[in-house]
Design an enzyme around this catalytic site. Structure first.
Site, mmCIF file in Angstrom:
data_model
loop_
_atom_site.group_PDB
_atom_site.id
_atom_site.type_symbol
_atom_site.label_atom_id
_atom_site.label_comp_id
_atom_site.label_asym_id
_atom_site.label_seq_id
_atom_site.Cartn_x
_atom_site.Cartn_y
_atom_site.Cartn_z
ATOM 1 N N SER A 43 7.925 20.658 -9.038
ATOM 2 C CA SER A 43 9.078 21.439 -8.592
ATOM 3 C C SER A 43 10.339 20.813 -9.184
ATOM 4 C CB SER A 43 9.141 21.509 -7.066
ATOM 5 O OG SER A 43 9.242 20.227 -6.504
ATOM 6 N N VAL A 45 13.690 19.968 -8.401
ATOM 7 C CA VAL A 45 14.450 18.828 -7.883
ATOM 8 C C VAL A 45 13.555 17.588 -7.822
ATOM 9 C CG1 VAL A 45 15.805 17.931 -5.945
ATOM 10 C CG2 VAL A 45 16.035 20.322 -6.618
ATOM 11 N N CYS A 46 12.302 17.758 -7.406
ATOM 12 C CA CYS A 46 11.379 16.615 -7.333
ATOM 13 C C CYS A 46 11.149 16.021 -8.718
ATOM 14 C CB CYS A 46 10.045 17.042 -6.725
ATOM 15 S SG CYS A 46 10.163 17.538 -4.991
ATOM 16 N N GLU A 47 10.960 16.883 -9.705
ATOM 17 C CA GLU A 47 10.758 16.394 -11.063
ATOM 18 C C GLU A 47 11.971 15.588 -11.522
ATOM 19 O OE1 GLU A 47 10.248 18.259 -15.477
ATOM 20 O OE2 GLU A 47 9.083 19.158 -13.854
ATOM 21 N N LEU A 50 11.978 12.136 -9.477
ATOM 22 C CA LEU A 50 10.921 11.182 -9.803
ATOM 23 C C LEU A 50 10.950 10.750 -11.265
ATOM 24 C CD1 LEU A 50 10.141 12.124 -6.918
ATOM 25 C CD2 LEU A 50 7.846 11.428 -7.545
#
Length: 153
Positions: A43, A45-47, A50
Protein backbone atom coordinates in the site's frame (compact mmCIF):
# COMPACT_ATOMS: atom_id res chain seq x y z
CA UNK A 1 -6.73 1.24 24.80
CA UNK A 2 -3.16 1.88 23.67
CA UNK A 3 -0.18 0.85 25.77
CA UNK A 4 1.21 3.91 27.54
CA UNK A 5 4.74 5.14 28.19
CA UNK A 6 6.14 3.52 31.32
CA UNK A 7 4.10 0.33 30.93
CA UNK A 8 5.62 -3.07 30.16
CA UNK A 9 5.41 -3.86 26.46
CA UNK A 10 3.24 -6.91 25.75
CA UNK A 11 5.45 -9.80 24.67
CA UNK A 12 4.72 -11.46 21.37
CA UNK A 13 5.88 -14.33 19.20
CA UNK A 14 5.39 -13.91 15.45
CA UNK A 15 6.86 -15.28 12.23
CA UNK A 16 8.95 -13.08 9.97
CA UNK A 17 8.96 -13.10 6.17
CA UNK A 18 11.30 -16.13 6.21
CA UNK A 19 9.18 -18.18 8.62
CA UNK A 20 11.56 -17.57 11.53
CA UNK A 21 10.02 -17.03 14.96
CA UNK A 22 10.74 -13.67 16.56
CA UNK A 23 9.89 -12.91 20.20
CA UNK A 24 10.07 -9.47 21.75
CA UNK A 25 11.36 -11.08 24.95
CA UNK A 26 14.42 -12.40 23.05
CA UNK A 27 15.78 -8.84 23.09
CA UNK A 28 15.23 -8.23 26.81
CA UNK A 29 18.45 -7.26 28.54
CA UNK A 30 20.25 -7.01 25.19
CA UNK A 31 18.67 -4.42 22.89
CA UNK A 32 16.13 -1.65 22.72
CA UNK A 33 13.41 -2.43 20.17
CA UNK A 34 11.49 -0.14 17.84
CA UNK A 35 8.14 -1.85 17.18
CA UNK A 36 6.48 -0.41 14.05
CA UNK A 37 2.89 -1.38 13.29
CA UNK A 38 1.61 -0.65 9.78
CA UNK A 39 -1.69 -1.42 8.03
CA UNK A 40 -0.82 -3.45 4.92
CA UNK A 41 2.02 -4.41 2.60
CA UNK A 42 1.84 -3.18 -0.99
CA UNK A 43 0.00 0.00 0.00
CA UNK A 44 1.20 3.51 -0.82
CA UNK A 45 1.85 5.11 2.57
CA UNK A 46 3.21 1.86 4.05
CA UNK A 47 5.58 1.41 1.12
CA UNK A 48 6.85 4.97 1.55
CA UNK A 49 7.39 4.52 5.29
CA UNK A 50 9.04 1.11 5.21
CA UNK A 51 11.26 1.96 2.24
CA UNK A 52 12.34 5.11 4.07
CA UNK A 53 13.22 2.95 7.07
CA UNK A 54 15.14 0.64 4.70
CA UNK A 55 17.09 3.61 3.35
CA UNK A 56 17.90 4.78 6.89
CA UNK A 57 18.25 1.40 8.62
CA UNK A 58 21.57 2.36 10.18
CA UNK A 59 19.66 4.86 12.35
CA UNK A 60 17.78 1.91 13.86
CA UNK A 61 20.51 -0.69 13.97
CA UNK A 62 23.21 1.54 15.36
CA UNK A 63 24.11 0.84 18.92
CA UNK A 64 21.57 -1.00 20.99
CA UNK A 65 18.45 -0.93 18.82
CA UNK A 66 16.56 -3.46 16.72
CA UNK A 67 13.64 -2.74 14.40
CA UNK A 68 10.59 -5.02 14.20
CA UNK A 69 7.74 -4.16 11.83
CA UNK A 70 4.31 -5.78 12.19
CA UNK A 71 1.15 -5.99 10.07
CA UNK A 72 -1.76 -8.37 9.66
CA UNK A 73 -0.40 -9.56 6.30
CA UNK A 74 0.58 -13.22 5.93
CA UNK A 75 4.19 -14.36 6.06
CA UNK A 76 3.93 -15.04 2.32
CA UNK A 77 2.75 -11.51 1.49
CA UNK A 78 5.59 -10.15 3.62
CA UNK A 79 8.12 -12.30 1.76
CA UNK A 80 6.89 -11.12 -1.64
CA UNK A 81 6.92 -7.49 -0.49
CA UNK A 82 10.35 -7.77 1.17
CA UNK A 83 11.78 -9.29 -2.01
CA UNK A 84 10.19 -6.61 -4.22
CA UNK A 85 11.33 -3.69 -2.05
CA UNK A 86 14.62 -5.15 -0.72
CA UNK A 87 13.44 -4.93 2.88
CA UNK A 88 15.98 -6.85 4.97
CA UNK A 89 14.63 -6.22 8.44
CA UNK A 90 11.93 -8.37 10.09
CA UNK A 91 8.41 -8.02 8.71
CA UNK A 92 6.32 -9.87 11.29
CA UNK A 93 2.96 -11.43 10.54
CA UNK A 94 0.12 -10.68 12.98
CA UNK A 95 -2.14 -12.72 10.69
CA UNK A 96 -3.58 -15.25 13.13
CA UNK A 97 -5.16 -14.81 15.53
CA UNK A 98 -5.95 -11.84 13.34
CA UNK A 99 -4.38 -8.68 14.75
CA UNK A 100 -3.85 -10.13 18.24
CA UNK A 101 -0.57 -8.28 18.82
CA UNK A 102 -1.92 -5.00 17.43
CA UNK A 103 -4.90 -5.42 19.76
CA UNK A 104 -2.58 -6.02 22.74
CA UNK A 105 -0.83 -2.73 21.94
CA UNK A 106 -4.14 -0.91 21.39
CA UNK A 107 -3.49 -0.06 17.75
CA UNK A 108 -5.94 -2.35 15.93
CA UNK A 109 -8.71 -0.72 13.88
CA UNK A 110 -11.63 -3.13 14.31
CA UNK A 111 -13.65 -1.58 11.48
CA UNK A 112 -10.86 -1.91 8.91
CA UNK A 113 -9.28 -5.10 10.30
CA UNK A 114 -5.74 -3.68 10.27
CA UNK A 115 -3.32 -1.90 12.59
CA UNK A 116 -3.09 1.87 12.61
CA UNK A 117 0.40 3.41 12.43
CA UNK A 118 1.63 2.78 15.95
CA UNK A 119 5.29 2.91 16.93
CA UNK A 120 6.64 1.91 20.33
CA UNK A 121 10.20 2.22 21.59
CA UNK A 122 10.77 -0.58 24.09
CA UNK A 123 13.87 -0.37 26.29
CA UNK A 124 16.14 -3.26 27.24
CA UNK A 125 14.00 -3.98 30.29
CA UNK A 126 10.84 -4.38 28.21
CA UNK A 127 9.25 -1.04 29.15
CA UNK A 128 7.70 1.35 26.62
CA UNK A 129 9.74 4.58 26.69
CA UNK A 130 8.26 6.41 23.70
CA UNK A 131 5.33 6.02 21.34
CA UNK A 132 3.50 7.68 18.51
CA UNK A 133 0.17 6.57 17.04
CA UNK A 134 -0.99 8.00 13.73
CA UNK A 135 -4.14 7.36 11.72
CA UNK A 136 -3.87 4.93 8.80
CA UNK A 137 -3.59 7.76 6.26
CA UNK A 138 -0.84 9.71 8.08
CA UNK A 139 2.83 8.72 7.68
CA UNK A 140 5.22 8.95 10.61
CA UNK A 141 8.33 11.15 10.69
CA UNK A 142 11.67 9.31 10.89
CA UNK A 143 13.17 12.26 12.74
CA UNK A 144 10.85 11.47 15.66
CA UNK A 145 12.32 7.95 15.83
CA UNK A 146 15.85 9.32 15.76
CA UNK A 147 15.12 11.74 18.62
CA UNK A 148 13.51 9.06 20.76
CA UNK A 149 16.43 6.67 20.22
CA UNK A 150 18.94 9.41 21.02
CA UNK A 151 17.13 10.25 24.26
CA UNK A 152 17.14 6.60 25.29
CA UNK A 153 20.88 6.23 24.77
Amino acid sequence: MSIEIGQPAPDFELSDQHGQTVRLSDFKGRKNVVVVFYPLAFSGVCEGELCSIRDNISDFRSGDAELLSISVDSMFAHRAWADKENLDYPLLSDFWPHGAVAKAYGVFDEDKGVAVRGTFLVDKEGVVRWKVVNPISEARDLDDYRKALAELS
